[in-house]
Design an enzyme around this catalytic site. Structure first.
Site, short mmCIF file in Angstrom:
data_model
loop_
_atom_site.label_atom_id
_atom_site.label_comp_id
_atom_site.label_asym_id
_atom_site.label_seq_id
_atom_site.Cartn_x
_atom_site.Cartn_y
_atom_site.Cartn_z
N PRO A 109 -21.96 -21.83 -79.27
CA PRO A 109 -20.92 -20.83 -79.07
C PRO A 109 -19.56 -21.49 -78.84
O PRO A 109 -19.44 -22.40 -78.04
CB PRO A 109 -21.37 -20.07 -77.83
CG PRO A 109 -22.76 -20.49 -77.57
CD PRO A 109 -22.88 -21.85 -78.13
N GLU A 110 -18.58 -21.00 -79.55
CA GLU A 110 -17.20 -21.41 -79.33
C GLU A 110 -16.48 -20.20 -78.75
O GLU A 110 -17.11 -19.20 -78.40
CB GLU A 110 -16.57 -21.87 -80.65
CG GLU A 110 -17.40 -22.98 -81.31
CD GLU A 110 -16.80 -23.51 -82.60
OE1 GLU A 110 -15.57 -23.46 -82.76
OE2 GLU A 110 -17.57 -23.99 -83.44
N LYS A 135 -14.59 -22.23 -73.12
CA LYS A 135 -15.95 -21.80 -73.47
C LYS A 135 -16.77 -21.47 -72.23
O LYS A 135 -17.99 -21.29 -72.33
CB LYS A 135 -16.65 -22.91 -74.28
CG LYS A 135 -15.93 -23.28 -75.58
CD LYS A 135 -16.61 -24.46 -76.26
CE LYS A 135 -15.70 -25.05 -77.34
NZ LYS A 135 -16.24 -26.31 -77.89
N ARG A 152 -18.89 -36.17 -85.70
CA ARG A 152 -19.00 -34.73 -85.96
C ARG A 152 -18.80 -34.47 -87.43
O ARG A 152 -17.86 -34.98 -88.06
CB ARG A 152 -17.97 -33.95 -85.15
CG ARG A 152 -18.01 -34.17 -83.65
CD ARG A 152 -19.36 -33.86 -83.03
NE ARG A 152 -19.76 -32.49 -83.20
CZ ARG A 152 -19.34 -31.48 -82.44
NH1 ARG A 152 -18.54 -31.71 -81.42
NH2 ARG A 152 -19.75 -30.26 -82.67
#
Length: 280
Positions: A2-3, A65, A261
């Site tokens: 989740p962002e 977040k 990433r």
DNA sequence: ACGAGCGCCTGTCGGC
DNA sequence: TGCCGACAGGCGCTCG
């Protein structure tokens, strides 16, 4: 996982109901069950179970977040990390696989923390600033101006991708929305932050806000086996679209690794920095 | 000041 | 079919 948009969607459901559950506002916590102690950052499980029952849920807020649940005496902060989710259930509901923490609420309700990968964390503290005090600016906050953003970009000498992922620099962005924002701003992920001029910084901030707001409007993105309910994944321009055509120019989307990433971008629309060896 | 590498965990997927 | 590595929306730590 989740962002910012996914966290905002979850907060909204906790406040006003939604995602199959009722609001938790105004309910009180009557019990707590810790199924995986590693989910507690602080305090200890013993202290947590002693302190939390009897507290009233007064507000649900988001900072970056983090989810902040304001209680009568303390604040419960929750970070979902990669696979966490918060669900409001009936106490009679079966305990689903991967539930890690359950808080019994008044009216036979239950707040359940489900977290397959066990990366998520709870903090129960008097002062939330001890947990979120060093986060960067909130991107959707109007007081965060393009001038301030440009100034902050100038004060670092870092590649844009890892810098935008740094929660001390700006709060709430993760891998998806960073790639989408950079593509929208036509900026290559490896561009060095202090080379941006004011108009590029302004364009980047606008792009960040646009992708976040669209993500919130679509209630986040649902990916893989973790279902969120949102459908923003159907509107990605670059994220996980390696080899597919860029929506702007049709050139295939590229994937590289930046700071371990996965990073997706268009090599045509997002022009790389410096290395100008050959000319056309 | 910054990037690289790694650990924390479970699950899925593709290649052999 | 089974095994094995790569990879996954995050982040904190150590080390150069």
């Amino acid at each position: 996982m989740p962002e910012l948009p996914e966290v905002e969607t979850i907060c909204e459901a906790l406040r006003n109901g939604g995602r199959g559950g009722e609001s938790i506002l105004g309910r009180s916590i009557v019990s707590s069950h810790i199924l995986w102690e590693g989910s507690l950052a602080e305090p200890s499980a013993l202290e947590f179970k002693r302190r939390i029952p009897g507290q009233l849920i007064e507000a649900v807020q988001r900072r970056g977040k983090f989810i902040l649940i304001k209680l009568s005496d303390d604040t419960l902060l929750i970070h979902l990390r990669m696979s966490g989710d918060l669900l409001v259930e009936q106490q009679s509901d079966p305990v689903a696989e991967h539930h890690r923490v359950m808080l019994g609420l008044s009216d036979h309700l239950r707040l359940a923390f489900n977290d397959t990968r066990k990366f998520g964390r709870f903090w129960l503290v008097e002062d939330p600033q001890t947990v979120v005090g060093d986060l960067g600016p909130e991107p959707l906050n109007g007081s965060f101006t393009p001038q301030i953003f440009h100034q902050r970009l100038q004060s670092h000498h870092r590649q844009l991708k890892p810098l935008l992922l740094d929660q001390h620099f700006i709060a709430g962005l993760g891998n998806i929305y960073t790639d989408e924002a950079l593509h929208r701003a036509r900026l290559h992920p490896l561009v060095i932050s202090d080379t941006l001029d004011p108009s590029q910084a302004d364009r980047l901030l606008q792009s960040i806000r646009q992708v976040l707001e669209e993500g919130i409007q679509r209630q986040g993105a649902s990916i893989d086996w973790i279902y969120r309910g949102g459908d923003f994944q159907n509107y990605f321009s670059v994220y996980q679209r390696t080899g597919e055509p860029c929506p702007n120019c049709g050139q295939p989307i590229l994937r590289i690794l930046v700071g371990q990433r996965s990073t997706h971008f268009c090599g045509n629309c997002q022009v790389p920095p410096l290395p100008k060896t050959k000319e056309e």
